[in-house]
Design a protein around this motif. Structure first.
Motif, mmCIF file in Angstrom:
data_model
loop_
_atom_site.group_PDB
_atom_site.id
_atom_site.type_symbol
_atom_site.label_atom_id
_atom_site.label_comp_id
_atom_site.label_asym_id
_atom_site.label_seq_id
_atom_site.Cartn_x
_atom_site.Cartn_y
_atom_site.Cartn_z
ATOM 1 N N ILE A 77 54.324 18.783 38.732
ATOM 2 C CA ILE A 77 55.054 17.657 39.334
ATOM 3 C C ILE A 77 56.207 18.181 40.196
ATOM 4 C CG2 ILE A 77 56.492 15.627 38.835
ATOM 5 C CD1 ILE A 77 54.781 15.269 36.259
ATOM 6 N N LEU A 78 56.932 19.170 39.677
ATOM 7 C CA LEU A 78 58.048 19.736 40.452
ATOM 8 C C LEU A 78 57.528 20.335 41.757
ATOM 9 C CD1 LEU A 78 60.039 21.480 37.559
ATOM 10 C CD2 LEU A 78 60.570 19.289 38.637
ATOM 11 N N ASP A 79 56.382 21.034 41.674
ATOM 12 C CA ASP A 79 55.762 21.618 42.870
ATOM 13 C C ASP A 79 55.394 20.539 43.878
ATOM 14 O OD1 ASP A 79 55.907 24.163 42.057
ATOM 15 O OD2 ASP A 79 53.764 24.466 41.688
ATOM 16 N N GLU A 80 54.785 19.492 43.342
ATOM 17 C CA GLU A 80 54.325 18.390 44.192
ATOM 18 C C GLU A 80 55.464 17.852 45.056
ATOM 19 O OE1 GLU A 80 52.745 14.141 42.904
ATOM 20 O OE2 GLU A 80 51.904 15.756 41.688
ATOM 21 N N TYR A 81 56.639 17.730 44.471
ATOM 22 C CA TYR A 81 57.787 17.192 45.213
ATOM 23 C C TYR A 81 58.654 18.290 45.826
ATOM 24 C CZ TYR A 81 56.669 12.666 43.197
ATOM 25 O OH TYR A 81 56.023 11.507 42.847
ATOM 26 N N GLY A 82 58.291 19.539 45.560
ATOM 27 C CA GLY A 82 59.053 20.653 46.119
ATOM 28 C C GLY A 82 60.490 20.718 45.623
ATOM 29 N N VAL A 83 60.704 20.429 44.333
ATOM 30 C CA VAL A 83 62.070 20.479 43.808
ATOM 31 C C VAL A 83 62.239 21.607 42.783
ATOM 32 C CG1 VAL A 83 62.382 17.999 44.198
ATOM 33 C CG2 VAL A 83 61.704 18.799 41.930
ATOM 34 N N SER A 84 63.445 22.132 42.723
ATOM 35 C CA SER A 84 63.769 23.212 41.784
ATOM 36 C C SER A 84 64.384 22.648 40.510
ATOM 37 C CB SER A 84 64.808 24.155 42.396
ATOM 38 O OG SER A 84 64.328 24.719 43.571
ATOM 39 N N ALA A 85 64.198 23.400 39.432
ATOM 40 C CA ALA A 85 64.778 22.981 38.151
ATOM 41 C C ALA A 85 65.110 24.210 37.310
ATOM 42 C CB ALA A 85 63.790 22.090 37.401
ATOM 43 N N THR A 86 65.734 23.955 36.173
ATOM 44 C CA THR A 86 66.096 25.034 35.247
ATOM 45 C C THR A 86 65.495 24.741 33.875
ATOM 46 O OG1 THR A 86 68.151 25.337 36.447
ATOM 47 C CG2 THR A 86 68.027 26.307 34.240
ATOM 48 N N PHE A 87 64.912 25.762 33.265
ATOM 49 C CA PHE A 87 64.302 25.613 31.940
ATOM 50 C C PHE A 87 65.104 26.416 30.929
ATOM 51 C CE2 PHE A 87 60.251 23.483 32.863
ATOM 52 C CZ PHE A 87 60.256 23.536 34.249
ATOM 53 N N PHE A 88 65.633 25.739 29.923
ATOM 54 C CA PHE A 88 66.332 26.425 28.830
ATOM 55 C C PHE A 88 65.294 26.672 27.728
ATOM 56 C CE2 PHE A 88 69.841 24.705 31.193
ATOM 57 C CZ PHE A 88 70.765 25.731 31.135
ATOM 58 N N THR A 89 64.788 27.903 27.701
ATOM 59 C CA THR A 89 63.642 28.203 26.840
ATOM 60 C C THR A 89 64.063 28.681 25.451
ATOM 61 O OG1 THR A 89 63.623 30.427 27.792
ATOM 62 C CG2 THR A 89 62.107 28.824 28.734
ATOM 63 N N VAL A 90 63.165 28.469 24.507
ATOM 64 C CA VAL A 90 63.316 28.967 23.141
ATOM 65 C C VAL A 90 62.499 30.253 23.046
ATOM 66 C CG1 VAL A 90 62.722 28.473 20.724
ATOM 67 C CG2 VAL A 90 63.692 26.664 22.172
ATOM 68 N N GLY A 91 63.148 31.359 22.648
ATOM 69 C CA GLY A 91 62.482 32.667 22.635
ATOM 70 C C GLY A 91 61.172 32.661 21.860
ATOM 71 N N GLU A 92 61.192 32.024 20.706
ATOM 72 C CA GLU A 92 59.997 31.926 19.865
ATOM 73 C C GLU A 92 58.830 31.298 20.626
ATOM 74 O OE1 GLU A 92 61.152 31.270 15.217
ATOM 75 O OE2 GLU A 92 60.808 29.483 16.445
ATOM 76 N N VAL A 236 68.786 21.370 42.704
ATOM 77 C CA VAL A 236 69.081 22.804 42.703
ATOM 78 C C VAL A 236 69.018 23.329 41.271
ATOM 79 C CG1 VAL A 236 70.541 22.703 44.764
ATOM 80 C CG2 VAL A 236 71.585 22.401 42.508
ATOM 81 N N THR A 237 68.938 24.656 41.149
ATOM 82 C CA THR A 237 68.979 25.249 39.810
ATOM 83 C C THR A 237 70.426 25.237 39.314
ATOM 84 O OG1 THR A 237 69.360 27.450 40.693
ATOM 85 C CG2 THR A 237 67.067 26.787 40.360
ATOM 86 N N VAL A 238 70.577 25.511 38.034
ATOM 87 C CA VAL A 238 71.919 25.558 37.439
ATOM 88 C C VAL A 238 72.783 26.632 38.125
ATOM 89 C CG1 VAL A 238 73.032 26.388 35.330
ATOM 90 C CG2 VAL A 238 71.418 24.512 35.210
ATOM 91 N N SER A 239 72.177 27.792 38.416
ATOM 92 C CA SER A 239 72.937 28.848 39.107
ATOM 93 C C SER A 239 73.418 28.390 40.477
ATOM 94 C CB SER A 239 72.079 30.094 39.299
ATOM 95 O OG SER A 239 71.922 30.753 38.091
ATOM 96 N N GLU A 240 72.542 27.713 41.207
ATOM 97 C CA GLU A 240 72.939 27.225 42.532
ATOM 98 C C GLU A 240 74.030 26.172 42.406
ATOM 99 O OE1 GLU A 240 68.662 26.436 43.463
ATOM 100 O OE2 GLU A 240 69.288 26.926 45.497
ATOM 101 N N LEU A 241 73.892 25.306 41.431
ATOM 102 C CA LEU A 241 74.876 24.240 41.258
ATOM 103 C C LEU A 241 76.245 24.814 40.920
ATOM 104 C CD1 LEU A 241 74.974 20.989 41.019
ATOM 105 C CD2 LEU A 241 75.133 21.437 38.570
ATOM 106 N N ILE A 242 76.266 25.777 40.006
ATOM 107 C CA ILE A 242 77.544 26.288 39.489
ATOM 108 C C ILE A 242 78.111 27.391 40.362
ATOM 109 C CG2 ILE A 242 78.579 27.547 37.547
ATOM 110 C CD1 ILE A 242 76.760 25.845 35.717
ATOM 111 N N ASP A 243 77.258 28.310 40.806
ATOM 112 C CA ASP A 243 77.767 29.473 41.543
ATOM 113 C C ASP A 243 77.411 29.456 43.032
ATOM 114 O OD1 ASP A 243 78.821 30.525 39.211
ATOM 115 O OD2 ASP A 243 76.979 31.602 38.720
ATOM 116 N N GLY A 244 76.603 28.488 43.426
ATOM 117 C CA GLY A 244 76.248 28.405 44.846
ATOM 118 C C GLY A 244 75.158 29.356 45.261
#
Ligand SMILES: [Zn+2]
Length: 246
Positions: A77-92, A236-244
């Motif tokens: 879905i993100l690809d379809e709309y060409g938007v970026s996102a951030t995933f907070f993953t669980v290592g397990e 934008v991703t979290v890095s882009e939002l916070i740090d540009g």
């Protein structure tokens, strides 16, 4: 009891109900309403709920994955709309679902740290917190050679010890200021309406790519993303939002 008595009783019950509803909703709505600054905890900008900007930038974030079924659907879905996102993953979950993890890490979206075992780190000691963060970072690095630098503590749990650990690991904490409540199986339409009623530039929006069954998240994204694009928001991703920068 006369008619007046019955009416009085009904009004009293209604009053109690409304007061109760306000209290419970108030508690749940904390993430949406409470935080107005770009960072909390003083000068060191360690914890972010949002990062204001005048570029209409917002960050979609997905917690708890990767999930073998929902993560790929969300990536499509993100690809379809060409938007970026951030995933907070669980290592397990990276270790359980290596194929999905690989696809996620190759997708170009940002992948960050949600601890190794989705641990409630608010009451944990320094060493255990550090191990939870580092083991998640190792799981991400094993698949992609990239390192994580932002932590989202499960349930947003913070403590002075968590703060100390993230300072020493040179991490920062990313919470959220819009909770879609997809985790509570809120309907896709309600998720869309709730987000659209509160969203402003700089928001960090909380969603989940790991919900056990009947996740409303994919359908909510299909309703929400086009509306946000139409209103002029940029994802934008979290890095882009916070740090540009990505
Ligand atoms: Zn979580």
């Amino acid at each position: 009891m006369g008619v007046a008595g019955v009416i009085f009783l009904l009004l009293a019950l209604l009053g109690f109900f409304l007061a109760w509803k306000r209290t419970t909703r108030g508690d749940e709505a904390i993430a949406v309403a409470r935080y107005t600054d770009s960072a909390v905890w003083g000068e060191d900008e360690l914890v972010y709920h949002k990062k204001r900007n005048d570029r209409m930038e917002i960050a979609l974030t997905f917690d708890d994955g990767p999930h073998p079924y929902y993560t790929p659907i969300i990536l499509d879905i993100l690809d379809e709309y060409g938007v970026s996102a951030t995933f907070f993953t669980v290592g397990e979950n990276i270790e359980y679902y290596p194929k999905t993890a690989e696809r996620l890490l190759e997708s170009g979206h940002e992948v960050e740290n949600h601890t190794f075992s989705h641990a409630r780190i608010g009451n944990m000691c320094y060493g255990d917190i550090m191990s939870e963060i580092e083991r998640c970072e190792d799981a991400v690095s094993a698949v992609s050679e990239r390192k994580t630098k932002f932590l989202r503590p499960p349930q947003g749990q913070m403590s002075e010890t968590v703060k100390e650990v993230i300072k020493n690991l040179d991490y920062r904490v990313v919470l959220w200021d819009v909770d879609t409540r997809d985790w509570a199986h809120t309907s896709p339409e309600d998720i869309r309406d709730n987000v659209l009623s509160v969203v402003t530039a700089g928001d960090i929006i909380l969603m989940h790519d790991f919900i056990g069954h009947d996740s409303p998240t994919p359908d909510a994204l299909r309703l929400l993303i086009p509306e946000l694009i139409e209103r002029g928001y940029k994802f934008v991703t979290v890095s882009e939002l916070i740090d540009g920068n990505p």
